[in-house]
Design an enzyme around this catalytic site. Structure first.
Site, PDB file in Angstrom:
ATOM      1  N   TYR A  98      -3.496  -2.835  19.264  1.00  0.00           N
ATOM      2  CA  TYR A  98      -4.273  -3.915  19.891  1.00  0.00           C
ATOM      3  C   TYR A  98      -4.390  -3.764  21.398  1.00  0.00           C
ATOM      4  O   TYR A  98      -5.033  -4.580  22.056  1.00  0.00           O
ATOM      5  CB  TYR A  98      -3.638  -5.279  19.590  1.00  0.00           C
ATOM      6  CG  TYR A  98      -3.923  -5.743  18.196  1.00  0.00           C
ATOM      7  CD1 TYR A  98      -3.372  -5.081  17.113  1.00  0.00           C
ATOM      8  CD2 TYR A  98      -4.746  -6.835  17.957  1.00  0.00           C
ATOM      9  CE1 TYR A  98      -3.636  -5.482  15.830  1.00  0.00           C
ATOM     10  CE2 TYR A  98      -5.013  -7.248  16.670  1.00  0.00           C
ATOM     11  CZ  TYR A  98      -4.457  -6.570  15.615  1.00  0.00           C
ATOM     12  OH  TYR A  98      -4.716  -6.969  14.341  1.00  0.00           O
ATOM     13  N   LYS A 133       6.532   0.280   9.839  1.00  0.00           N
ATOM     14  CA  LYS A 133       6.042   1.397   9.015  1.00  0.00           C
ATOM     15  C   LYS A 133       6.644   2.685   9.578  1.00  0.00           C
ATOM     16  O   LYS A 133       5.949   3.682   9.820  1.00  0.00           O
ATOM     17  CB  LYS A 133       4.504   1.368   9.068  1.00  0.00           C
ATOM     18  CG  LYS A 133       3.797   2.268   8.093  1.00  0.00           C
ATOM     19  CD  LYS A 133       3.932   1.852   6.653  1.00  0.00           C
ATOM     20  CE  LYS A 133       3.377   2.940   5.754  1.00  0.00           C
ATOM     21  NZ  LYS A 133       3.917   2.937   4.403  1.00  0.00           N
ATOM     22  N   ASP A 137       4.659  -1.920   3.675  1.00  0.00           N
ATOM     23  CA  ASP A 137       4.017  -2.016   2.361  1.00  0.00           C
ATOM     24  C   ASP A 137       4.955  -2.665   1.345  1.00  0.00           C
ATOM     25  O   ASP A 137       4.538  -3.506   0.537  1.00  0.00           O
ATOM     26  CB  ASP A 137       3.502  -0.648   1.870  1.00  0.00           C
ATOM     27  CG  ASP A 137       4.487   0.475   2.122  1.00  0.00           C
ATOM     28  OD1 ASP A 137       4.998   0.570   3.246  1.00  0.00           O
ATOM     29  OD2 ASP A 137       4.756   1.241   1.195  1.00  0.00           O
ATOM     30  N   ASP A 183      -0.387  -9.216  12.021  1.00  0.00           N
ATOM     31  CA  ASP A 183      -1.722  -9.765  11.775  1.00  0.00           C
ATOM     32  C   ASP A 183      -1.963  -9.860  10.266  1.00  0.00           C
ATOM     33  O   ASP A 183      -2.318 -10.914   9.730  1.00  0.00           O
ATOM     34  CB  ASP A 183      -2.746  -8.829  12.435  1.00  0.00           C
ATOM     35  CG  ASP A 183      -4.116  -9.460  12.557  1.00  0.00           C
ATOM     36  OD1 ASP A 183      -4.283 -10.608  12.106  1.00  0.00           O
ATOM     37  OD2 ASP A 183      -5.020  -8.807  13.099  1.00  0.00           O
TER      38      ASP A 183
END
Ligand code: NAP
Length: 414
Positions: free
Chosen positions: A159, A226, A280, A304
């Site tokens: 971002y 992640k 995930d 988000d």
């Protein structure tokens, strides 16, 4: 361009800041931005509910002194810029503010007023509590099992806006540099975005999440990342998260590793468990084992996705509140947009902004008023007196306007 001169409401007092905590007087001045589109409708509803709950909970001893500040279309119509300096100054000075949704004026010079507010005020933590309100239509069998507060890092990650389109000179130059100087082949055709993540900013978001867990007696803080794929950004977020817990909260927390190695899996009394999950897997966890998570700290992009997915799980984005926090400054906001097709129709659900107001009351330490609104909102939805968005999903619902929904909540205040 003309200058704005905001007048303080009579009898209002300024919130102070001492030793890392707010000093809240009984009549605090709190600036509000009404917002564009449906903003005036949902703000009017919210203000009435917050004032009624405060008056009732404290017999008139405490009262918010609202002060309107301008931003977005209302500012432009008043002949000033969409985000006037005086508005930023007021949020900094009065420390706690609330806003409706804002349209970004086309050609205004920046991508989004919301992003600009966050960046200019360095509001580094986007906080989204997610819980179920009885009676709300939801897509899962046990929506009430999910009760989590998500701390999303607000200032960096992909971002940061550092990216170049495929075929641009900048992207080609960067691809060449990475290929030839750094030895990692990147196609000259590639669009390129950069994902910067720092120790300092990871520390402050995880610190904020752990402090929240301590103050609210939550059992765990989960670092969602992640890191199995992006080792030096997302993986570093996990490592720096554990690091700040060990450095600054050794008394209050233990890591999942220590839980098994030192305590044979038996949680010691009064400690907060710091654990981590790969993003995930976390999307499965919140569906399959929602009650194992109470506070989440995560980088910008994961946050988000995850905050919207969690909000949907308990029945909708329309009711999801949010806050953007810095140290000593907090801006509360509805998480949806301006829904321009419903502007001025007194139609939409004010729930998101009302619940953001509830977060504001909790932030002030006015928990009795906050609790009263949550209970009254739940009672109203359970009685099936709801706005159109909930009515269309509820059999036998009585559809009411935005303002009537607010009045029903006020009537239901205990
Ligand atoms: P949106 O304004 O959130 O509206 C999308 C749809 O969500 C609406 O058509 C409506 O669905 C539903 N909805 C939104 N708020 C609702 C409420 N309070 N009660 C009931 N239903 C509600 O998204 P958008 O149309 O993509 O964005 C419009 C403008 O808002 C854009 O200018 C965007 O930049 C801005 N925006 C601002 C913020 C912010 O200020 N934080 C956030 C997002 C977007 P149905 O039509 O199905 O009834």
């Amino acid at each position: 361009m003309r200058k704005l001169n905001y007048e303080e409401p009579p009898g209002g007092q300024i919130i102070g800041w001492k030793e890392n905590s707010l000093q809240v007087p009984d009549k605090p001045i709190i600036p509000f931005i009404e917002g564009d589109g449906i903003g005036p409708d949902i703000w009017a509803a919210t203000q009435q509910v917050l004032d009624a709950a405060t008056a009732k909970s404290y017999n008139g001893r405490k009262k918010i002194k609202w002060m309107e500040i301008l931003c977005g279309e209302k500012a432009v119509n008043a002949g000033v810029s969409a985000l006037p300096d005086e508005t930023l100054e007021a949020i900094r000075k009065y420390r706690v503010a609330i806003k409706g949704p804002l349209t970004t004026p086309v050609g205004g010079g920046f991508r989004s007023l919301n992003v600009s507010l966050r960046q200019l005020l360095d509001l580094y933590a986007c906080v989204r509590p997610v819980r179920y309100y009885g009676g709300t239509p939801a897509p899962v069998k046990h929506p009430e099992k999910l009760k989590v507060v998500i701390f999303r890092e607000n200032t960096e990650d992909v971002y940061a806006g550092i990216e170049w389109p495929s075929g641009s000179e900048e992207a080609k130059k960067l691809a060449g540099f990475i290929t030839h100087e750094l030895g990692k082949p990147v196609s000259e055709e590639a669009g390129i975005g950069i994902k910067p993540m720092t120790r300092k900013n990871t520390h402050r978001i995880v610190r904020a999440a752990i402090r929240y867990a301590i103050e609210h007696q939550c059992p765990d803080v989960t670092l969602v990342h992640k890191g199995n794929i992006m080792k030096f950004t997302e993986g570093a977020f996990r490592d720096w998260g554990y690091e700040v817990a060990a450095l600054e909260f050794a008394e209050e927390t233990i890591s999942e590793k220590d839980l098994w190695e030192k305590y044979a899996g038996k949680m010691p009394e009064g400690k907060i468990l710091i654990k981590d999950r790969i993003a995930d897997a976390m999307f499965q966890q919140v569906l399959l084992r929602p009650d194992e998570y109470s506070v989440i700290a995560t980088p910008n992009l994961n946050g988000d996705y995850l905050s919207d997915a969690c909000a949907a799980q308990v029945g909708g984005l329309g009711m999801a509140p949010g806050a953007n926090l810095a140290d000593g400054v907090a801006l509360f906001e509805a998480t949806h947009g301006t829904a321009p097709k419903y502007a001025g129709q007194d139609k939409v659900n004010p729930g998101s902004l009302i619940l953001s107001g509830v977060m504001l009351l909790e932030h002030l330490g006015w928990t009795e008023a906050a609790q009263a609104i949550k209970a009254a909102l739940e009672k109203t939805i359970l009685s099936k007196v709801v706005t159109y968005d909930l009515a269309r999903q509820l059999d036998g619902a009585c559809e009411v306007k935005c303002s009537v929904f607010a009045q029903k909540i006020i009537e239901n205040l205990a």
